[in-house]
Write an enzyme that holds these catalytic residues in place. Structure first.
Site, PDB file in Angstrom:
ATOM      1  N   HIS A  97      89.263  -1.495  28.411  1.00 54.67           N
ATOM      2  CA  HIS A  97      90.632  -1.356  27.894  1.00 54.67           C
ATOM      3  C   HIS A  97      91.069   0.099  27.986  1.00 54.67           C
ATOM      4  O   HIS A  97      90.280   1.015  27.799  1.00 54.67           O
ATOM      5  CB  HIS A  97      90.742  -1.864  26.457  1.00 54.67           C
ATOM      6  CG  HIS A  97      89.690  -1.316  25.533  1.00 54.67           C
ATOM      7  ND1 HIS A  97      88.411  -1.814  25.495  1.00 54.67           N
ATOM      8  CD2 HIS A  97      89.731  -0.301  24.635  1.00 54.67           C
ATOM      9  CE1 HIS A  97      87.701  -1.142  24.609  1.00 54.67           C
ATOM     10  NE2 HIS A  97      88.473  -0.207  24.076  1.00 54.67           N
ATOM     11  N   HIS A  99      93.621   2.801  26.258  1.00 58.47           N
ATOM     12  CA  HIS A  99      94.444   3.042  25.060  1.00 58.47           C
ATOM     13  C   HIS A  99      95.676   3.847  25.470  1.00 58.47           C
ATOM     14  O   HIS A  99      95.562   4.822  26.212  1.00 58.47           O
ATOM     15  CB  HIS A  99      93.702   3.914  24.036  1.00 58.47           C
ATOM     16  CG  HIS A  99      92.464   3.317  23.440  1.00 58.47           C
ATOM     17  ND1 HIS A  99      92.430   2.817  22.161  1.00 58.47           N
ATOM     18  CD2 HIS A  99      91.206   3.165  23.931  1.00 58.47           C
ATOM     19  CE1 HIS A  99      91.205   2.384  21.884  1.00 58.47           C
ATOM     20  NE2 HIS A  99      90.435   2.585  22.942  1.00 58.47           N
TER      21      HIS A  99
HETATM   22  P1  AMP Z   1      87.001   1.331  21.750  1.00 54.76           P
HETATM   23  O1  AMP Z   1      86.272   2.234  20.817  1.00 54.76           O
HETATM   24  O2  AMP Z   1      87.697   2.076  22.852  1.00 54.76           O
HETATM   25  O3  AMP Z   1      86.127   0.203  22.263  1.00 54.76           O
HETATM   26  O4  AMP Z   1      88.165   0.704  20.893  1.00 54.76           O
HETATM   27  C1  AMP Z   1      88.301  -0.654  20.636  1.00 54.76           C
HETATM   28  C2  AMP Z   1      89.663  -0.826  20.007  1.00 54.76           C
HETATM   29  O5  AMP Z   1      89.931  -2.220  19.910  1.00 54.76           O
HETATM   30  C3  AMP Z   1      89.781  -0.240  18.588  1.00 54.76           C
HETATM   31  O6  AMP Z   1      90.846   0.700  18.574  1.00 54.76           O
HETATM   32  C4  AMP Z   1      90.074  -1.471  17.722  1.00 54.76           C
HETATM   33  O7  AMP Z   1      90.959  -1.196  16.661  1.00 54.76           O
HETATM   34  C5  AMP Z   1      90.668  -2.433  18.735  1.00 54.76           C
HETATM   35  N1  AMP Z   1      90.531  -3.850  18.404  1.00 54.76           N
HETATM   36  C6  AMP Z   1      89.423  -4.515  17.996  1.00 54.76           C
HETATM   37  N2  AMP Z   1      89.682  -5.822  17.803  1.00 54.76           N
HETATM   38  C7  AMP Z   1      90.994  -6.005  18.089  1.00 54.76           C
HETATM   39  C8  AMP Z   1      91.865  -7.135  18.076  1.00 54.76           C
HETATM   40  N3  AMP Z   1      91.449  -8.347  17.725  1.00 54.76           N
HETATM   41  N4  AMP Z   1      93.168  -6.944  18.437  1.00 54.76           N
HETATM   42  C9  AMP Z   1      93.611  -5.708  18.788  1.00 54.76           C
HETATM   43  N5  AMP Z   1      92.829  -4.608  18.830  1.00 54.76           N
HETATM   44  C10 AMP Z   1      91.539  -4.747  18.479  1.00 54.76           C
END
Ligand code: AMP
Ligand code: ZN
Length: 132
Positions: A97, A99
């Site tokens: 993903h 951001h």
């Molecule tokens: P990372 O540390 O880059 O893997 O970040 C994962 C991101 O996914 C975090 O900012 C979480 O808040 C976000 N996240 C986790 N579960 C969900 C969800 N169900 N819907 C939207 N965002 C999510």
């Protein structure tokens, strides 16, 4: 992938505040935003991280990120953005993903993270930026 939360979002098995979708990717609001409008862009197919993700899909995700950055700027009145990709021990969800964190000149990013009560209600933010 069966137990991947982002794959479940793609399949509609987990709700999301979607703001964009095409054949290859989708974008929705982060559930725990660092700034108002904090958005995630994911490939619909499961790739664990930036190394697994084919470069043509990565390029497409960059193209979509640029398009969304412009739209968020208009809709949220933000003054800038931070684009971010986590990998390895920094990456919590193992489905690639990107951001997008909109930034606001009157609010320092660090203050935003420390004082989450300064953030708007995500339902309100979603109303402001979702596709018409
Ligand atoms: P990372 O540390 O880059 O893997 O970040 C994962 C991101 O996914 C975090 O900012 C979480 O808040 C976000 N996240 C986790 N579960 C969900 C969800 N169900 N819907 C939207 N965002 C999510
Ligand atoms: Zn997945």
């Amino acid at each position: 992938m069966k137990d991947c939360i982002f794959c479940k979002i793609v399949k509609g098995e987990i709700p999301s505040k979607k703001i964009y979708e095409d054949d290859l990717c989708m974008a929705y609001l982060d559930i725990n935003p660092d700034t108002d409008g904090h958005t995630l862009i994911i490939p619909k197919e499961h790739y664990e991280d930036i190394y697994e993700l084919p470069n043509d899909v990565l390029k497409h995700i960059f193209d979509v990120s640029k398009k969304l950055m412009n739209e968020l700027k208009d809709k949220l009145n933000c003054t800038g953005h931070t684009l971010m990709i986590n990998y390895g021990s920094s990456q919590e969800v193992k489905h690639f993903h990107m951001h997008i964190k909109p930034q606001y000149k009157d609010k320092k990013f660090v203050e935003f993270i420390k004082h989450k009560e300064l953030l708007k209600d995500t339902n309100k933010v979603h109303e402001m930026i979702k596709e018409d």
